[in-house]
Design an enzyme around this catalytic site. Sequence first.
Site, PDB file in Angstrom:
ATOM      1  N   GLY A  52      45.470  40.260  45.590  1.00 31.63           N
ATOM      2  CA  GLY A  52      46.061  40.549  44.247  1.00 31.63           C
ATOM      3  C   GLY A  52      47.070  41.048  43.757  1.00 31.63           C
ATOM      4  N   ASP A 108      46.971  45.335  42.108  1.00 32.02           N
ATOM      5  CA  ASP A 108      46.663  44.610  40.904  1.00 32.02           C
ATOM      6  C   ASP A 108      46.200  45.410  39.924  1.00 32.02           C
ATOM      7  OD1 ASP A 108      44.433  44.500  42.419  1.00 32.02           O
ATOM      8  OD2 ASP A 108      44.222  42.404  41.789  1.00 32.02           O
ATOM      9  N   ASP A 111      40.454  50.132  39.694  1.00 32.99           N
ATOM     10  CA  ASP A 111      39.112  50.202  39.128  1.00 32.99           C
ATOM     11  C   ASP A 111      38.111  51.420  39.493  1.00 32.99           C
ATOM     12  OD1 ASP A 111      36.869  49.110  37.679  1.00 32.99           O
ATOM     13  OD2 ASP A 111      36.368  47.682  39.680  1.00 32.99           O
ATOM     14  N   LYS A 139      41.644  50.640  34.873  1.00 34.38           N
ATOM     15  CA  LYS A 139      40.426  50.797  34.149  1.00 34.38           C
ATOM     16  C   LYS A 139      39.859  52.271  34.362  1.00 34.38           C
ATOM     17  CE  LYS A 139      38.400  46.084  35.107  1.00 34.38           C
ATOM     18  NZ  LYS A 139      37.369  45.666  35.597  1.00 34.38           N
ATOM     19  N   ARG A 173      44.498  33.035  39.657  1.00 37.59           N
ATOM     20  CA  ARG A 173      45.586  33.877  40.076  1.00 37.59           C
ATOM     21  C   ARG A 173      46.760  33.465  39.260  1.00 37.59           C
ATOM     22  NH1 ARG A 173      43.762  37.746  43.918  1.00 37.59           N
ATOM     23  NH2 ARG A 173      42.265  36.980  45.488  1.00 37.59           N
TER      24      ARG A 173
HETATM   25  P1  IMP Z   1      38.570  49.470  43.139  1.00 37.35           P
HETATM   26  O1  IMP Z   1      38.465  49.593  44.696  1.00 37.35           O
HETATM   27  O2  IMP Z   1      37.184  49.406  42.490  1.00 37.35           O
HETATM   28  O3  IMP Z   1      39.519  50.242  42.555  1.00 37.35           O
HETATM   29  O4  IMP Z   1      39.002  47.866  42.948  1.00 37.35           O
HETATM   30  C1  IMP Z   1      40.002  47.131  43.203  1.00 37.35           C
HETATM   31  C2  IMP Z   1      40.081  45.876  43.512  1.00 37.35           C
HETATM   32  O5  IMP Z   1      38.823  45.337  42.841  1.00 37.35           O
HETATM   33  C3  IMP Z   1      41.060  45.351  43.011  1.00 37.35           C
HETATM   34  O6  IMP Z   1      42.415  45.067  44.041  1.00 37.35           O
HETATM   35  C4  IMP Z   1      40.842  43.795  42.555  1.00 37.35           C
HETATM   36  O7  IMP Z   1      40.782  42.970  43.531  1.00 37.35           O
HETATM   37  C5  IMP Z   1      39.149  43.866  42.112  1.00 37.35           C
HETATM   38  N1  IMP Z   1      39.152  44.185  40.942  1.00 37.35           N
HETATM   39  C6  IMP Z   1      38.627  45.422  40.184  1.00 37.35           C
HETATM   40  N2  IMP Z   1      38.382  44.818  38.868  1.00 37.35           N
HETATM   41  C7  IMP Z   1      39.000  43.464  38.763  1.00 37.35           C
HETATM   42  C8  IMP Z   1      38.942  42.581  37.591  1.00 37.35           C
HETATM   43  O8  IMP Z   1      38.673  43.229  36.312  1.00 37.35           O
HETATM   44  N3  IMP Z   1      39.482  41.647  37.859  1.00 37.35           N
HETATM   45  C9  IMP Z   1      39.812  41.075  39.098  1.00 37.35           C
HETATM   46  N4  IMP Z   1      39.409  41.734  40.123  1.00 37.35           N
HETATM   47  C10 IMP Z   1      39.090  43.059  39.996  1.00 37.35           C
HETATM   48 MG    MG Z   2      40.097  40.385  44.202  1.00 41.23          MG
END
Ligand code: IMP
Ligand code: MG
Length: 192
Positions: A52, A108, A111, A139, A173
């Site tokens: 990402g 990237d 979340d 987010k 991407r």
């Molecule tokens: P987290 O562990 O939930 O914070 O997520 C991080 C990872 O989830 C990022 O590195 C992305 O690969 C993926 N991700 C989270 N939200 C999105 C989105 O809206 N689009 C694409 N990938 C996302």
């Molecule tokens: Mg991803």
Amino acid sequence: MPATTRALPASQDLEEIIISETMIKRRVRKLGQEITAAYGEEEVTVVAIINGALLFTADLLREIRCPIRLDCIRVSSYRNETRAAGKPEIVHSLTIDIANRHVLLIDDILDTGKTLSVVVNLIKKLKPASVKTCVLLDKKGRREVEYAADFVGFDIPDQFVVGYGLDFAERYRNLPCIGVLKPHLQNPPEWA
Ligand code: IMP
Ligand code: MG
């Protein structure tokens, strides 16, 4: 129409562009200045979370004026919450020594916060001089694990976005902007 201005076929799959290519370029330049100011003359060991963070890291590094070392780390993120353990796993770890180094971790998007907390915990065990994180997108409304990045490109609402490194099942991407996929393409919502 000249080939250089023709839209990418994939951009037809977007419902809405939320961050344009121009906005990304401007913000990445500013982030580079902020990071350069934060580290001064210090050498920075950049750790990019792939895939990402690939495009963002490539552009951001050219805006950072400090000496840089680069490494990548690959993390598996299970987007499907029904799977047993939703904990991200390190699939490929660091290949350079980060002890006593200033580490700047780049992803990237922030979340739920699970990915960055797992990676930061791993990095801290390796005794760096410092660890900071930089994400293109944040987010904040989706956090499950408390986590605040040191450098953030854009705060975005709770929408699934693609482009500029972010994927849906490894696609999109290469879009130069960031946008929301048309609803019928998000089905099934398997966020790869
Ligand atoms: P987290 O562990 O939930 O914070 O997520 C991080 C990872 O989830 C990022 O590195 C992305 O690969 C993926 N991700 C989270 N939200 C999105 C989105 O809206 N689009 C694409 N990938 C996302
Ligand atoms: Mg991803």
